[in-house]
Design a protein around this motif. Structure first.
Motif, PDB file in Angstrom:
ATOM      1  N   HIS A   1       0.848  -1.199   0.000  1.00  0.00           N
ATOM      2  CA  HIS A   1       0.000   0.000   0.000  1.00  0.00           C
ATOM      3  C   HIS A   1       0.879   1.243   0.000  1.00  0.00           C
ATOM      4  CE1 HIS A   1      -3.455  -2.500   0.714  1.00  0.00           C
ATOM      5  NE2 HIS A   1      -3.058  -2.843   1.935  1.00  0.00           N
ATOM      6  N   ASN A   2       0.341   2.283  -0.585  1.00  0.00           N
ATOM      7  CA  ASN A   2       0.917   3.612  -0.501  1.00  0.00           C
ATOM      8  C   ASN A   2      -0.242   4.581  -0.376  1.00  0.00           C
ATOM      9  OD1 ASN A   2      -0.163   3.806  -3.098  1.00  0.00           O
ATOM     10  ND2 ASN A   2       1.789   3.964  -4.133  1.00  0.00           N
ATOM     11  N   VAL A   3       0.055   5.840  -0.198  1.00  0.00           N
ATOM     12  CA  VAL A   3      -0.972   6.884  -0.204  1.00  0.00           C
ATOM     13  C   VAL A   3      -0.480   7.999  -1.099  1.00  0.00           C
ATOM     14  CG1 VAL A   3      -2.263   8.584   1.137  1.00  0.00           C
ATOM     15  CG2 VAL A   3      -1.786   6.366   2.130  1.00  0.00           C
ATOM     16  N   LEU A   4      -1.312   8.353  -2.069  1.00  0.00           N
ATOM     17  CA  LEU A   4      -1.055   9.490  -2.942  1.00  0.00           C
ATOM     18  C   LEU A   4      -2.139  10.513  -2.704  1.00  0.00           C
ATOM     19  CD1 LEU A   4       0.043   6.900  -4.596  1.00  0.00           C
ATOM     20  CD2 LEU A   4      -0.005   8.438  -6.524  1.00  0.00           C
ATOM     21  N   ILE A   5      -1.802  11.790  -2.864  1.00  0.00           N
ATOM     22  CA  ILE A   5      -2.787  12.865  -2.854  1.00  0.00           C
ATOM     23  C   ILE A   5      -2.721  13.540  -4.212  1.00  0.00           C
ATOM     24  CG2 ILE A   5      -3.454  15.090  -1.856  1.00  0.00           C
ATOM     25  CD1 ILE A   5      -2.323  14.133   0.807  1.00  0.00           C
ATOM     26  N   ALA A   6      -3.891  13.684  -4.830  1.00  0.00           N
ATOM     27  CA  ALA A   6      -4.008  14.348  -6.131  1.00  0.00           C
ATOM     28  C   ALA A   6      -5.410  14.942  -6.235  1.00  0.00           C
ATOM     29  CB  ALA A   6      -3.772  13.346  -7.267  1.00  0.00           C
ATOM     30  N   LYS A   7      -5.632  15.757  -7.236  1.00  0.00           N
ATOM     31  CA  LYS A   7      -6.985  16.256  -7.473  1.00  0.00           C
ATOM     32  C   LYS A   7      -7.883  15.051  -7.713  1.00  0.00           C
ATOM     33  CE  LYS A   7      -5.669  20.694  -9.429  1.00  0.00           C
ATOM     34  NZ  LYS A   7      -5.641  21.541 -10.645  1.00  0.00           N
ATOM     35  N   ALA A   8      -9.093  15.123  -7.201  1.00  0.00           N
ATOM     36  CA  ALA A   8     -10.039  14.012  -7.340  1.00  0.00           C
ATOM     37  C   ALA A   8     -10.266  13.671  -8.812  1.00  0.00           C
ATOM     38  CB  ALA A   8     -11.355  14.348  -6.648  1.00  0.00           C
TER      39      ALA A   8
ATOM     40  N   GLY B   1       5.240   0.873 -12.261  1.00  0.00           N
ATOM     41  CA  GLY B   1       5.692  -0.363 -11.634  1.00  0.00           C
ATOM     42  C   GLY B   1       6.083  -0.243 -10.179  1.00  0.00           C
ATOM     43  N   ALA B   2       6.319  -1.404  -9.594  1.00  0.00           N
ATOM     44  CA  ALA B   2       6.639  -1.503  -8.165  1.00  0.00           C
ATOM     45  C   ALA B   2       7.951  -0.810  -7.814  1.00  0.00           C
ATOM     46  CB  ALA B   2       6.691  -2.964  -7.739  1.00  0.00           C
ATOM     47  N   ALA B   3       8.924  -0.846  -8.725  1.00  0.00           N
ATOM     48  CA  ALA B   3      10.215  -0.214  -8.449  1.00  0.00           C
ATOM     49  C   ALA B   3      10.070   1.290  -8.221  1.00  0.00           C
ATOM     50  CB  ALA B   3      11.192  -0.480  -9.583  1.00  0.00           C
ATOM     51  N   GLN B   4       9.011   1.876  -8.764  1.00  0.00           N
ATOM     52  CA  GLN B   4       8.734   3.309  -8.598  1.00  0.00           C
ATOM     53  C   GLN B   4       7.617   3.550  -7.576  1.00  0.00           C
ATOM     54  OE1 GLN B   4      10.542   5.775 -10.102  1.00  0.00           O
ATOM     55  NE2 GLN B   4      11.818   4.106 -10.830  1.00  0.00           N
ATOM     56  N   ASP B   5       7.287   2.531  -6.778  1.00  0.00           N
ATOM     57  CA  ASP B   5       6.217   2.613  -5.773  1.00  0.00           C
ATOM     58  C   ASP B   5       4.851   2.873  -6.413  1.00  0.00           C
ATOM     59  OD1 ASP B   5       7.905   2.169  -3.527  1.00  0.00           O
ATOM     60  OD2 ASP B   5       8.503   4.274  -3.569  1.00  0.00           O
TER      61      ASP B   5
ATOM     62  N   ALA C   1       1.565  14.771  -3.158  1.00  0.00           N
ATOM     63  CA  ALA C   1       2.510  14.081  -2.276  1.00  0.00           C
ATOM     64  C   ALA C   1       2.197  12.596  -2.303  1.00  0.00           C
ATOM     65  CB  ALA C   1       2.398  14.611  -0.852  1.00  0.00           C
ATOM     66  N   HIS C   2       3.188  11.768  -1.944  1.00  0.00           N
ATOM     67  CA  HIS C   2       2.948  10.331  -1.862  1.00  0.00           C
ATOM     68  C   HIS C   2       3.945   9.670  -0.926  1.00  0.00           C
ATOM     69  CE1 HIS C   2       6.398   8.863  -4.276  1.00  0.00           C
ATOM     70  NE2 HIS C   2       6.267  10.013  -4.915  1.00  0.00           N
ATOM     71  N   THR C   3       3.477   8.610  -0.295  1.00  0.00           N
ATOM     72  CA  THR C   3       4.365   7.790   0.520  1.00  0.00           C
ATOM     73  C   THR C   3       5.003   6.744  -0.374  1.00  0.00           C
ATOM     74  OG1 THR C   3       2.693   6.134   1.081  1.00  0.00           O
ATOM     75  CG2 THR C   3       2.867   8.059   2.550  1.00  0.00           C
ATOM     76  N   LYS C   4       5.980   6.050   0.164  1.00  0.00           N
ATOM     77  CA  LYS C   4       6.529   4.916  -0.555  1.00  0.00           C
ATOM     78  C   LYS C   4       5.587   3.719  -0.363  1.00  0.00           C
ATOM     79  CE  LYS C   4       9.518   3.230   3.139  1.00  0.00           C
ATOM     80  NZ  LYS C   4      10.869   2.893   3.554  1.00  0.00           N
ATOM     81  N   LEU C   5       5.799   2.691  -1.109  1.00  0.00           N
ATOM     82  CA  LEU C   5       5.023   1.456  -1.007  1.00  0.00           C
ATOM     83  C   LEU C   5       5.518   0.692   0.228  1.00  0.00           C
ATOM     84  CD1 LEU C   5       2.891  -0.152  -2.687  1.00  0.00           C
ATOM     85  CD2 LEU C   5       4.827  -1.409  -3.651  1.00  0.00           C
ATOM     86  N   VAL C   6       4.579   0.273   1.092  1.00  0.00           N
ATOM     87  CA  VAL C   6       4.946  -0.449   2.308  1.00  0.00           C
ATOM     88  C   VAL C   6       4.184  -1.761   2.398  1.00  0.00           C
ATOM     89  CG1 VAL C   6       5.567   1.638   3.596  1.00  0.00           C
ATOM     90  CG2 VAL C   6       3.242   0.744   3.760  1.00  0.00           C
ATOM     91  N   GLY C   7       4.778  -2.723   3.070  1.00  0.00           N
ATOM     92  CA  GLY C   7       4.147  -4.011   3.336  1.00  0.00           C
ATOM     93  C   GLY C   7       3.733  -4.116   4.784  1.00  0.00           C
ATOM     94  N   GLY C   8       3.195  -5.270   5.160  1.00  0.00           N
ATOM     95  CA  GLY C   8       2.708  -5.504   6.515  1.00  0.00           C
ATOM     96  C   GLY C   8       3.717  -5.132   7.587  1.00  0.00           C
ATOM     97  N   GLY C   9       3.262  -4.361   8.583  1.00  0.00           N
ATOM     98  CA  GLY C   9       4.115  -3.955   9.684  1.00  0.00           C
ATOM     99  C   GLY C   9       5.002  -2.758   9.399  1.00  0.00           C
TER     100      GLY C   9
END
Length: 155
Positions: free
Chosen positions: A73-80, A94-98, A109-117
């Motif tokens: 999961h990641n979180v991105l913010i953009a215009k709806a 792709g996954a290499a770019q989150d 803004a966006h977070t990186k892709l994260v896994g469980g924990g």
């Protein structure tokens, strides 16, 4: 000097307690924590950003157990209005770019892709949020944005 009456003393104490209690209630909240799980769900559907904040700290916590290759999961913010196009371009990145297209100006803004924990935090420049615009937050992992999305409101 006259002694304070019981009524004026009670009024003074009540007013003082109300002032102390009201202080933190009106303080600007310049951060939010969004939790994501293995069932493709965020724990919230709305992020409120106080317009008095210069920066807003957004933290993503993955409360599940699956690795990011299976349920990242990641979180991105953009215009709806840009949500679907940004998500599609993220899948192509792709996954290499989150799952975020490099240099995408539509992404506030966006977070990186994260896994469980795992967790990640990112500063959100509030100046990039226009007061009359509709914004969304979402996960751009393939297939997740249909369920994992919400609104970002500038208040």
């Amino acid at each position: 000097m006259p002694l304070p009456t019981a009524i004026s003393l009670r009024t003074l104490v009540t007013a003082s307690l109300l002032a102390l209690a009201a202080g933190p209630l009106f303080a600007a909240t310049c951060e939010a924590v969004v939790e994501a799980n293995d069932a493709m769900q965020f724990n919230t559907k709305d992020i409120a950003v106080d317009k008095s904040c210069k920066q807003f700290k957004l933290t993503l916590r993955h409360t599940g157990k699956l690795p990011k290759t299976a349920m990242g999961h990641n979180v991105l913010i953009a215009k709806a209005a840009d949500l679907q196009a940004v998500a599609n371009d993220g899948i192509a990145a792709g996954a290499a770019q989150d799952y975020v297209k490099a240099g995408d100006a539509r992404v506030v803004a966006h977070t990186k892709l994260v896994g469980g924990g795992e967790s990640d935090s990112v500063p959100v420049p509030v100046a990039k949020l226009a007061p009359k615009e509709s914004y969304a937050f979402f996960c751009s992992f393939p297939g997740h944005s249909a369920l994992m999305k919400g609104t970002v409101t500038l208040k």
